[in-house]
Design a protein around this motif. Sequence first.
Motif, PDB file in Angstrom:
ATOM      1  N   ILE A 160       0.637  -1.104   0.241  1.00 41.61           N
ATOM      2  CA  ILE A 160      -0.069  -0.549  -0.221  1.00 41.61           C
ATOM      3  C   ILE A 160       0.717   1.022  -0.287  1.00 41.61           C
ATOM      4  CG2 ILE A 160      -1.639   1.487   1.453  1.00 41.61           C
ATOM      5  CD1 ILE A 160      -3.036  -0.983   2.005  1.00 41.61           C
ATOM      6  N   LEU A 161       1.977   1.406   0.424  1.00 39.78           N
ATOM      7  CA  LEU A 161       3.197   2.151   0.981  1.00 39.78           C
ATOM      8  C   LEU A 161       3.859   2.814  -0.103  1.00 39.78           C
ATOM      9  CD1 LEU A 161       4.375   1.884   4.464  1.00 39.78           C
ATOM     10  CD2 LEU A 161       2.992   3.564   3.942  1.00 39.78           C
ATOM     11  N   LEU A 162       4.004   1.430  -0.959  1.00 42.54           N
ATOM     12  CA  LEU A 162       4.891   1.324  -2.131  1.00 42.54           C
ATOM     13  C   LEU A 162       3.269   1.537  -3.353  1.00 42.54           C
ATOM     14  CD1 LEU A 162       6.729  -0.669  -2.398  1.00 42.54           C
ATOM     15  CD2 LEU A 162       7.181   1.681  -2.915  1.00 42.54           C
ATOM     16  N   SER A 163       2.426   1.883  -4.016  1.00 36.32           N
ATOM     17  CA  SER A 163       1.773   1.709  -4.360  1.00 36.32           C
ATOM     18  C   SER A 163       1.853   3.836  -4.540  1.00 36.32           C
ATOM     19  CB  SER A 163       0.348   1.609  -4.341  1.00 36.32           C
ATOM     20  OG  SER A 163      -0.550   1.218  -3.160  1.00 36.32           O
ATOM     21  N   SER A 164       1.314   3.660  -3.368  1.00 36.29           N
ATOM     22  CA  SER A 164       1.094   5.451  -3.062  1.00 36.29           C
ATOM     23  C   SER A 164       1.855   6.349  -3.507  1.00 36.29           C
ATOM     24  CB  SER A 164       0.324   5.467  -1.421  1.00 36.29           C
ATOM     25  OG  SER A 164      -0.455   4.797  -0.859  1.00 36.29           O
ATOM     26  N   LEU A 165       3.195   5.848  -2.967  1.00 36.51           N
ATOM     27  CA  LEU A 165       4.585   6.422  -3.107  1.00 36.51           C
ATOM     28  C   LEU A 165       4.569   6.929  -5.165  1.00 36.51           C
ATOM     29  CD1 LEU A 165       6.925   7.886  -2.980  1.00 36.51           C
ATOM     30  CD2 LEU A 165       7.845   5.300  -2.703  1.00 36.51           C
ATOM     31  N   ILE A 166       4.676   5.250  -5.540  1.00 39.31           N
ATOM     32  CA  ILE A 166       4.540   5.210  -6.922  1.00 39.31           C
ATOM     33  C   ILE A 166       3.640   5.851  -8.295  1.00 39.31           C
ATOM     34  CG2 ILE A 166       4.147   3.784  -9.110  1.00 39.31           C
ATOM     35  CD1 ILE A 166       5.303   1.634  -7.394  1.00 39.31           C
ATOM     36  N   GLY A 167       1.478   5.937  -6.886  1.00 37.14           N
ATOM     37  CA  GLY A 167       1.009   6.412  -7.696  1.00 37.14           C
ATOM     38  C   GLY A 167       1.372   8.521  -7.749  1.00 37.14           C
ATOM     39  N   ALA A 168       1.801   9.196  -6.705  1.00 41.19           N
ATOM     40  CA  ALA A 168       1.704  10.124  -6.238  1.00 41.19           C
ATOM     41  C   ALA A 168       2.764  10.941  -7.050  1.00 41.19           C
ATOM     42  CB  ALA A 168       2.248  10.064  -4.726  1.00 41.19           C
ATOM     43  N   LEU A 169       4.523   9.605  -7.622  1.00 37.35           N
ATOM     44  CA  LEU A 169       4.777  10.586  -8.610  1.00 37.35           C
ATOM     45  C   LEU A 169       4.852  10.385  -9.565  1.00 37.35           C
ATOM     46  CD1 LEU A 169       7.946   7.969  -7.145  1.00 37.35           C
ATOM     47  CD2 LEU A 169       7.601  10.636  -6.587  1.00 37.35           C
ATOM     48  N   VAL A 170       4.259   9.762 -10.402  1.00 37.25           N
ATOM     49  CA  VAL A 170       2.987   8.953 -11.595  1.00 37.25           C
ATOM     50  C   VAL A 170       2.544  10.330 -12.592  1.00 37.25           C
ATOM     51  CG1 VAL A 170       1.972   7.753 -13.114  1.00 37.25           C
ATOM     52  CG2 VAL A 170       3.847   6.121 -12.298  1.00 37.25           C
ATOM     53  N   GLY A 171       1.708  10.325 -10.982  1.00 38.49           N
ATOM     54  CA  GLY A 171       0.281  11.376 -11.423  1.00 38.49           C
ATOM     55  C   GLY A 171       0.731  12.813 -11.057  1.00 38.49           C
ATOM     56  N   GLY A 172       1.332  13.400 -10.199  1.00 39.83           N
ATOM     57  CA  GLY A 172       1.763  14.218  -9.885  1.00 39.83           C
ATOM     58  C   GLY A 172       3.020  14.895 -11.128  1.00 39.83           C
ATOM     59  N   SER A 173       3.354  13.989 -11.779  1.00 39.40           N
ATOM     60  CA  SER A 173       4.145  14.008 -13.038  1.00 39.40           C
ATOM     61  C   SER A 173       3.725  14.589 -14.597  1.00 39.40           C
ATOM     62  CB  SER A 173       5.189  12.898 -13.573  1.00 39.40           C
ATOM     63  OG  SER A 173       6.460  12.770 -11.822  1.00 39.40           O
ATOM     64  N   LEU A 174       2.389  13.673 -14.716  1.00 35.71           N
ATOM     65  CA  LEU A 174       1.536  13.694 -15.239  1.00 35.71           C
ATOM     66  C   LEU A 174       0.893  14.794 -15.705  1.00 35.71           C
ATOM     67  CD1 LEU A 174      -0.030   9.807 -15.503  1.00 35.71           C
ATOM     68  CD2 LEU A 174       0.699  11.708 -17.364  1.00 35.71           C
ATOM     69  N   ILE A 175       0.096  15.427 -14.133  1.00 33.78           N
ATOM     70  CA  ILE A 175      -0.169  16.892 -14.118  1.00 33.78           C
ATOM     71  C   ILE A 175       0.937  18.135 -14.177  1.00 33.78           C
ATOM     72  CG2 ILE A 175      -0.723  18.211 -12.369  1.00 33.78           C
ATOM     73  CD1 ILE A 175      -2.232  15.884 -10.400  1.00 33.78           C
ATOM     74  N   ALA A 176       2.355  17.531 -14.287  1.00 28.92           N
ATOM     75  CA  ALA A 176       2.912  18.706 -14.440  1.00 28.92           C
ATOM     76  C   ALA A 176       3.142  18.882 -15.862  1.00 28.92           C
ATOM     77  CB  ALA A 176       4.172  18.367 -13.357  1.00 28.92           C
ATOM     78  N   LEU A 177       3.367  17.538 -15.724  1.00 28.01           N
ATOM     79  CA  LEU A 177       3.336  17.907 -17.939  1.00 28.01           C
ATOM     80  C   LEU A 177       2.389  17.474 -18.510  1.00 28.01           C
ATOM     81  CD1 LEU A 177       5.590  14.665 -18.152  1.00 28.01           C
ATOM     82  CD2 LEU A 177       6.120  16.901 -18.275  1.00 28.01           C
ATOM     83  N   ARG A 178       1.099  18.023 -17.825  1.00 33.03           N
ATOM     84  CA  ARG A 178      -0.182  18.804 -18.551  1.00 33.03           C
ATOM     85  C   ARG A 178      -0.293  17.410 -19.044  1.00 33.03           C
ATOM     86  NH1 ARG A 178      -0.055  24.972 -19.779  1.00 33.03           N
ATOM     87  NH2 ARG A 178       0.812  25.819 -17.616  1.00 33.03           N
ATOM     88  N   ARG A 179      -0.423  15.931 -19.008  1.00 34.17           N
ATOM     89  CA  ARG A 179      -0.952  14.738 -19.967  1.00 34.17           C
ATOM     90  C   ARG A 179      -1.848  14.723 -18.832  1.00 34.17           C
ATOM     91  NH1 ARG A 179       3.127  12.629 -22.787  1.00 34.17           N
ATOM     92  NH2 ARG A 179       4.229  14.413 -23.896  1.00 34.17           N
ATOM     93  N   HIS A 180      -2.571  15.104 -17.635  1.00 30.70           N
ATOM     94  CA  HIS A 180      -3.679  14.856 -16.828  1.00 30.70           C
ATOM     95  C   HIS A 180      -4.119  15.839 -16.134  1.00 30.70           C
ATOM     96  CE1 HIS A 180      -6.063  11.233 -15.445  1.00 30.70           C
ATOM     97  NE2 HIS A 180      -6.187  12.460 -13.881  1.00 30.70           N
ATOM     98  N   GLU A 181      -5.345  15.763 -16.631  1.00 30.88           N
ATOM     99  CA  GLU A 181      -5.883  17.391 -15.474  1.00 30.88           C
ATOM    100  C   GLU A 181      -6.218  17.084 -14.359  1.00 30.88           C
ATOM    101  OE1 GLU A 181      -9.963  18.656 -17.718  1.00 30.88           O
ATOM    102  OE2 GLU A 181      -8.745  18.460 -19.786  1.00 30.88           O
ATOM    103  N   ARG A 182      -6.401  17.624 -13.304  1.00 29.01           N
ATOM    104  CA  ARG A 182      -6.443  18.256 -11.858  1.00 29.01           C
ATOM    105  C   ARG A 182      -7.961  17.544 -11.992  1.00 29.01           C
ATOM    106  NH1 ARG A 182      -2.780  19.912  -8.540  1.00 29.01           N
ATOM    107  NH2 ARG A 182      -0.714  21.704  -9.376  1.00 29.01           N
ATOM    108  N   GLY A 183      -8.680  16.840 -10.938  1.00 26.69           N
ATOM    109  CA  GLY A 183      -9.551  16.294 -10.820  1.00 26.69           C
ATOM    110  C   GLY A 183      -9.802  15.435 -11.518  1.00 26.69           C
ATOM    111  N   VAL A 184      -9.236  14.852 -12.555  1.00 28.18           N
ATOM    112  CA  VAL A 184      -9.804  14.308 -13.024  1.00 28.18           C
ATOM    113  C   VAL A 184      -9.399  12.392 -12.239  1.00 28.18           C
ATOM    114  CG1 VAL A 184     -10.042  12.499 -15.389  1.00 28.18           C
ATOM    115  CG2 VAL A 184      -9.944  15.089 -15.307  1.00 28.18           C
ATOM    116  N   PRO A 185     -10.344  11.131 -12.404  1.00 26.65           N
ATOM    117  CA  PRO A 185      -9.743  10.358 -11.651  1.00 26.65           C
ATOM    118  C   PRO A 185      -8.761   9.886 -12.366  1.00 26.65           C
ATOM    119  CG  PRO A 185     -12.487  10.742 -11.689  1.00 26.65           C
ATOM    120  CD  PRO A 185     -11.729  11.574 -12.587  1.00 26.65           C
TER     121      PRO A 185
END
Length: 285
Positions: A228-253
Amino acid sequence: MPDLPLTAWIALAAVLGLLVGSFLNVVILRLPERMAAEWRREARDVLELDARDEALPPGIVRERSHCPHCKHPLSAADNIPLFGWLLLGGRCRYCKAGISIQYPLVELLSGVLSAIVVWKLGPTWPALAGLVLTWILIALSGIDFRTQLLPDQLTLPLLWLGLLLALKPMFVAAPSAIVGAAIGYLSLWSVYWLFKLLTGKEGMGHGDFKLLAALGAWMGPLALLPVILLSSLIGALVGGSLIALRRHERGVPMPFGPFIAMAGWVWFVAGDTLLHTYLQLTGLR
């Protein structure tokens, strides 16, 4: 098993992984379409609506692979894992439409991860079981990334296989597998309902519960917190990177299943090493 050097077994696992990866692409693309078509049929039956003459999408095993654009059947040369896509330059031989890079990426991922499993576990029965786990996790991740679905057709067999292997026991004993499956399911189930009661929204899908339950059956309850801890860390890193690169919109599941699968696979092949490293760094050992 035949007496071969470990390097030969690793190479064989990589080739087998490439071949299976080609089939996993079919599963990732066709299984959700088949499920949706069957759901529509069942809904019409339940609502007593007039039946429509709707043809089911292509099956997973029988129908030949074809171009998703022009529907032309692919030749054997076009279906060579990884190299077929490279030789075609990423375009259909017949209509010249672009072919998704998903195909070679899934095949390459399957080949590399399969080789790592055999390198880690050797030419053993646990390695064969580990390959099955790896391939199902890849299929689940691909489907969840595309559709935000974790099909019962994959999560439940993975759960039952983990419980059956515990009868050996192969990775953990039966009591640990049962407790791991129960805690894996109930932990995310509890988070789901708490989040829904507080916000009125669904924070994750039910497939996430079943996937974590399956990992608990394979690795026992002690693996669940690190996963669970690893998945949360990976999810935060991947999600944050995609949002920063504008490949994913904030608020979108964003699907959480792929991150659970990644973390589960990492802990399966390297959990002991990671735990030992953590204990050394923290001075606990």
